[in-house]
Design an enzyme around this catalytic site. Structure first.
Site, PDB file in Angstrom:
ATOM      1  N   LYS A 128      38.072  34.439  41.355  1.00 55.02           N
ATOM      2  CA  LYS A 128      37.954  35.749  42.002  1.00 55.02           C
ATOM      3  C   LYS A 128      37.070  35.671  43.231  1.00 55.02           C
ATOM      4  O   LYS A 128      37.256  36.393  44.190  1.00 55.02           O
ATOM      5  CB  LYS A 128      37.295  36.755  41.047  1.00 55.02           C
TER       6      LYS A 128
ATOM      7  N   LYS B 142      39.155  25.448  40.587  1.00 54.08           N
ATOM      8  CA  LYS B 142      39.914  26.461  39.844  1.00 54.08           C
ATOM      9  C   LYS B 142      40.146  27.712  40.692  1.00 54.08           C
ATOM     10  O   LYS B 142      39.339  28.020  41.575  1.00 54.08           O
ATOM     11  CB  LYS B 142      39.239  26.802  38.520  1.00 54.08           C
TER      12      LYS B 142
ATOM     13  N   LYS C 143      27.370  26.860  39.479  1.00 48.50           N
ATOM     14  CA  LYS C 143      27.378  28.101  40.275  1.00 48.50           C
ATOM     15  C   LYS C 143      26.184  28.161  41.212  1.00 48.50           C
ATOM     16  O   LYS C 143      26.304  28.599  42.355  1.00 48.50           O
ATOM     17  CB  LYS C 143      27.426  29.335  39.376  1.00 48.50           C
TER      18      LYS C 143
END
Ligand code: AQP
Length: 340
Positions: free
Chosen positions: A204, A201, A119
Site C-alpha cells: 500500500k 512485495k 521498515k
C-alpha cells in the site's frame, strides 16, 4: 470440533491492493465459508487504524480509508452476519493492553523483530517508537479476544510467536489469563510482488503507483499498469527463479482465473508478452468487477456501513471488557478490580 476464534486485520494505510486480497481477505472469506457458528466459533476482522499511524497518515485520508477498508471487507465477501468487523481505535482496550505488555516485554525480544528492522531501514529519521512497539499492540489485538488462530502471511509468523511468548510471560508473572494463539499460514496464498520491482512485495505504501493494482482501480488503469509491468529477459512466459516478474504475473493470472500456472504457461507457449498481458488485465478486471460494484453500493448506504461497524464495535468492546477486567485485576491496576 473445538472452538475456533479467528482474529485478523489490515491497516487502512493506503489503497487495498490485489496482494491484500489474495494474501489475506480471500483466505478470511474461505475460512468464513468453512466455519459454522455451531461450535461457538467466532470471526473477528479489524481495521487496524492504530497500527496505521505508526507511520504518518494524513488525518482526512485516514478517516476515509477506514471506511473504504470496511466496505471492501464486505465487498470482498466478509459477511457481517457471520463475522464481526470493527475499527481498532474505537475499542480503547487495545491500547491499554498494549501498554501493559510494553511494561513486561524484555527489550531484547522486540529488538529481534525483523519487520521493524526492514521498515525502519526505509523510514530512517522518521522511525517512531510506535513502529518499534507495533508487535506489542498486535499481541494485544490478538490476546484480548482469546483468539485461537490468526490467519496471516509468512512475514507475520515472528509476531505471532512473540504474541505467544508475551502471553506465557504474562501468565507466569501474574496469573493464567491468556490462551496461546496459533498462526494460520495458508501455503496456497502466495505473496504478490510489485509490478515494477518484482523482488519487493506489492505494498500500500509503495511510492511507485505503477507497482500496485488496487482493488478499486478503474479498468483502464489496470490495463495501463499491467501493460507497463516489467518483464524478465528472454521471451518465454514461464515461472522460474530467473523470472521473478513473469512468476508474479503468472501467479496473479492463476489466482484470479482459477487455472493452474502450468495450464497458463501452455496457453501462452509461442505467444508474446503483449497477448499475455492483455489477457491478464482482462482476467483481473473481470474478477474485480463484482467487488467494485458491491463496494459502490455499500458506500451509497452509509447508514448500513455505520451499523456494521457499530455492531462490530459493540461486540468487540463487550468481549474485550471482560478480558481487560481480568488483566487489571491480575496486575493490580486502579482502585477497583472492576472498571468504573
Ligand atoms: N503483496 C502481498 N501479497 C500477499 N499478501 C499481502 N499482504 C500484504 N501485502 C501482501 C497481506 O495483507 C494483510 C495486510 O496487512 P497490513 O495492512 O497489516 O500490512 P502489510 O502486510 O504491511 O501490507 P501492505 O499492503 O504492505 O501495507 P503497508 O504498505 O502499509 O505496510 C496481511 O495479512 C499481509 O500478509
Amino acid at each position: 470440533m473445538t472452538q475456533k476464534i479467528i482474529f485478523s486485520g489490515i491497516q487502512p494505510s493506503g489503497n487495498l491492493h490485489i496482494g491484500n486480497y489474495i494474501g489475506a481477505i480471500r483466505q478470511w472469506v474461505k475460512l468464513q465459508d468453512q466455519m459454522t457458528d455451531r461450535d461457538g466459533n467466532e470471526l473477528i476482522f479489524c481495521i487496524v487504524d492504530l497500527h496505521a499511524i505508526t507511520v504518518y497518515q494524513e488525518p482526512k485520508i485516514l478517516r476515509e480509508k477506514i471506511k473504504e477498508v470496511a466496505a471492501l471487507y464486505v465487498a470482498c465477501g466478509i459477511d457481517p452476519q457471520k463475522a464481526h468487523i470493527f475499527v481498532q481505535s474505537e475499542n480503547p482496550d487495545h491500547s491499554c493492553l498494549a501498554w501493559i505488555f510494553d511494561c513486561i516485554i524484555p527489550l531484547g525480544w522486540m529488538k529481534r523483530m525483523t519487520q521493524f528492522k526492514d521498515k525502519s531501514a526505509t523510514q530512517k529519521d522518521s522511525t517512531t517508537v510506535g513502529l518499534f512497539n507495533y508487535p506489542a499492540l498486535m499481541a494485544a489485538d490478538i490476546l484480548l479476544y482469546d483468539t485461537t488462530h490468526v490467519p496471516v502471511g509468512e512475514d507475520q509468523r515472528q509476531h505471532i510467536e512473540l504474541t505467544r511468548d508475551i502471553a506465557e510471560r504474562f501468565n507466569k508473572i501474574f496469573s493464567p489469563t491468556f490462551s496461546l494463539p496459533r498462526p494460520m499460514i495458508d501455503k496456497s496464498a502466495p505473496r504478490i510482488m510489485s509490478l515494477q520491482s518484482p523482488r519487493s512485495k506489492m505494498s500500500k505504501s509503495d511510492k511507485d503507483p505503477g507497482g500496485t493494482v488496487n482493488l478499486l482501480d478503474p479498468p483502464e488503469e489496470i490495463r495501463n499498469k499491467i501493460r507497463r509491468a516489467v518483464t524478465d529477459s528472454g521471451k518465454e512466459i514461464r515461472v522460474g527463479a530467473d523470472k521473478p516478474a513473469l512468476t508474479n504475473l503468472l501467479t496473479i493470472y492463476a489466482k484470479f482465473s482459477g487455472k493452474s500456472v502450468k495450464e497458463i504457461e501452455l496457453m501462452y507457449q509461442g505467444k508474446g508478452y503483449a497477448d499475455f498481458k492483455n489477457d491478464l488485465a482482462e482476467v483481473v478486471i473481470a474478477a474485480l468487477k463484482p467487488i467494485q460494484q458491491k463496494y459502490q453500493a455499500l458506500r451509497q448506504d452509509s447508514a448500513g456501513l455505520e451499523k456494521i461497524l457499530d455492531d462490530g464495535r459493540n461486540f468487540a468492546g463487550g468481549k474485550s471488557a471482560k478480558k481487560t477486567k481480568q488483566v487489571r485485576t491480575a496486575v493490580g491496576l486502579g482502585r477497583y478490580t472492576t472498571r468504573k
